[in-house]
Design an enzyme around this catalytic site. Structure first.
Site, PDB file in Angstrom:
ATOM      1  N   GLY A 259      16.994 105.133   3.584  1.00 58.69           N
ATOM      2  CA  GLY A 259      17.595 106.433   3.851  1.00 58.69           C
ATOM      3  C   GLY A 259      19.044 106.501   3.423  1.00 58.69           C
ATOM      4  O   GLY A 259      19.585 107.572   3.152  1.00 58.69           O
ATOM      5  N   PHE A 260      19.712 105.331   3.322  1.00 57.81           N
ATOM      6  CA  PHE A 260      21.129 105.285   2.953  1.00 57.81           C
ATOM      7  C   PHE A 260      21.332 105.409   1.458  1.00 57.81           C
ATOM      8  O   PHE A 260      22.405 105.779   0.995  1.00 57.81           O
ATOM      9  CB  PHE A 260      21.740 103.954   3.411  1.00 57.81           C
ATOM     10  CG  PHE A 260      21.038 102.760   2.826  1.00 57.81           C
ATOM     11  CD1 PHE A 260      21.328 102.309   1.558  1.00 57.81           C
ATOM     12  CD2 PHE A 260      20.064 102.097   3.553  1.00 57.81           C
ATOM     13  CE1 PHE A 260      20.672 101.213   1.006  1.00 57.81           C
ATOM     14  CE2 PHE A 260      19.409 101.003   3.017  1.00 57.81           C
ATOM     15  CZ  PHE A 260      19.702 100.562   1.751  1.00 57.81           C
TER      16      PHE A 260
ATOM     17  N   VAL B 244      19.795  99.677  -3.269  1.00 56.63           N
ATOM     18  CA  VAL B 244      20.461  98.390  -3.401  1.00 56.63           C
ATOM     19  C   VAL B 244      20.065  97.772  -4.739  1.00 56.63           C
ATOM     20  O   VAL B 244      18.871  97.740  -5.092  1.00 56.63           O
ATOM     21  CB  VAL B 244      20.069  97.427  -2.259  1.00 56.63           C
ATOM     22  CG1 VAL B 244      20.763  96.078  -2.433  1.00 56.63           C
ATOM     23  CG2 VAL B 244      20.424  98.036  -0.906  1.00 56.63           C
TER      24      VAL B 244
ATOM     25  N   ASP C  16      19.422  98.894  14.791  1.00 58.28           N
ATOM     26  CA  ASP C  16      18.390  99.103  13.772  1.00 58.28           C
ATOM     27  C   ASP C  16      17.783  97.773  13.314  1.00 58.28           C
ATOM     28  O   ASP C  16      17.690  97.493  12.117  1.00 58.28           O
ATOM     29  CB  ASP C  16      18.974  99.865  12.578  1.00 58.28           C
ATOM     30  CG  ASP C  16      17.899 100.594  11.772  1.00 58.28           C
ATOM     31  OD1 ASP C  16      16.794 100.814  12.316  1.00 58.28           O
ATOM     32  OD2 ASP C  16      18.159 100.937  10.609  1.00 58.28           O
TER      33      ASP C  16
END
Length: 367
Positions: free
Chosen positions: A61-62, A65, A177
């Protein structure tokens, strides 16, 4: 072999970076940090070969990578915050604060970051075996890499890291999380806890923190998901779910045609009541594990997800239970029913008008 241009890596003090960003975003008041490296966007673009798709090793969601290599030959993981991400500047700075003020062998190492305009990027050490998610979701053949010894050490490493964050760091840190995708695995199958964008620093004098609910559905402690009442026991619950996943090789929520959607915690509880809990162990291990120790770990998972938070053990206690089976025989302890949120659609969190229509695996952050 890829060629990379020569650049001069700038070394700034983290306070300067934090203060600049905080003022730009209206986020003054961040704590000071030790020195770390600040990279330009072009430097990181070159290191990842233009953020090439073939270099992408993760997505959430961020944002994404990417694996990359710095000019000095250091292999790194480059986390690029998406402009559409729910993780805003506050979470970005929280991750920097959390990781630069603590050190533990089971914490991922943060090399530095980049803030240019709207761009937000963090640079970590690269883990050769990626995340625990890749291994667990890669099928039975992939899970055979996780021998009992490897699973035992992964569980212990995560527990030790959380015990450090909960009980040794001042102010203590609640991760919020804990899940497979946030557990990175190095070449020796040692775990590294990562992604502190949702972490909360809580004064030792405080018993809890009332906050907006954030995390991943399926790993949220019920009392936190419903009320926003955050304690260290919230992480303990998430660890219990993760422990059951590692031992069973099953997803937190699964679907089978014959029985429909079912939840790992609920399944484990039913097997425990029927005296068949050991049958939950991942068949990929082909019964090559010590039954007594495996049962202890399974029981600990159930102990951590009990509905009543006060009955869940502290993480330091969990470590002792895994290390000293004879001294802490969980088969002699009565374990109460777990806290299970079956209907995610009806969970009321923070803002009562909010309705989540996402998958149980989705990360969310209520406004």
């Amino acid at each position: 072999m890829a060629c990379f241009p020569i650049w001069r890596k700038k070394s700034y003090s983290a306070p300067a970076l934090a203060i600049t960003s905080a003022k730009e975003e209206g986020l003054e008041g961040f704590p000071t940090y030790p020195c770390f490296d600040v990279y330009s966007y072009e430097e990181l673009k070159s290191a990842t070969q233009g953020f090439r798709a073939s270099n992408k090793i993760g997505e959430g969601g961020f944002g994404s990578v990417y694996k990359g290599q710095l000019q000095d030959g250091t292999d790194v993981a480059v986390k690029v915050l998406s402009l559409e991400s729910r993780q805003g500047s506050g979470e970005f700075m929280a991750e920097i604060a959390a990781l630069l003020n603590v050190q533990h062998q089971n914490l991922v190492k943060l090399h530095g970051g980049c803030i240019e305009g709207a761009k937000r990027i963090l640079v970590y050490e690269l883990m050769q075996n990626n995340s625990l998610t890749q291994i667990l979701s890669g099928g039975e053949q992939s899970r055979t890499k996780l021998t009992w010894k490897a699973r035992r050490e992964i569980c212990l490493g995560i527990a030790r890291c959380l015990a450090y964050l909960h009980e040794e760091v001042k102010p203590y840190i609640v991760h919020r999380d804990i899940k497979p995708s946030n557990i990175l695995i190095d070449s020796n199958f040692s775990p590294k806890v990562s992604d502190f964008g949702l972490a909360k620093l809580i004064p030792d004098s405080a018993t809890h923190l009332s906050t907006r609910v954030a995390g991943t559905l399926g790993y949220l402690a019920p009392e936190y998901a419903i009320s926003g009442h955050l304690t260290r026991k919230s992480d303990v619950y998430s660890f219990g779910v993760l422990l059951l996943e590692i031992l069973s090789g099953r997803c937190v929520v699964d679907f089978q045609l014959d029985i429909g959607e079912h939840y790992l915690v609920e399944k484990a509880w039913e097997m425990y009541k029927d005296g068949k809990l050991l049958n939950l162990i991942d068949p990929a291990m082909k019964r090559c594990y010590p039954e007594k120790e495996a049962m202890q770990f399974l029981l600990l998972g159930l102990l951590c997800v009990q509905e009543t938070p006060s009955l869940r053990p502290k993480m330091s206690k969990a470590v002792k239970m895994m290390l000293n089976i004879d001294e802490h025989n969980l088969e002699e302890i009565e374990i109460t029913r777990p806290g299970i949120i079956v209907d995610f659609m009806n969970v009321k969190i923070a803002c009562k008008q909010t309705t989540f229509k996402s998958s149980p695996f989705s990360k969310f952050s209520s406004n």
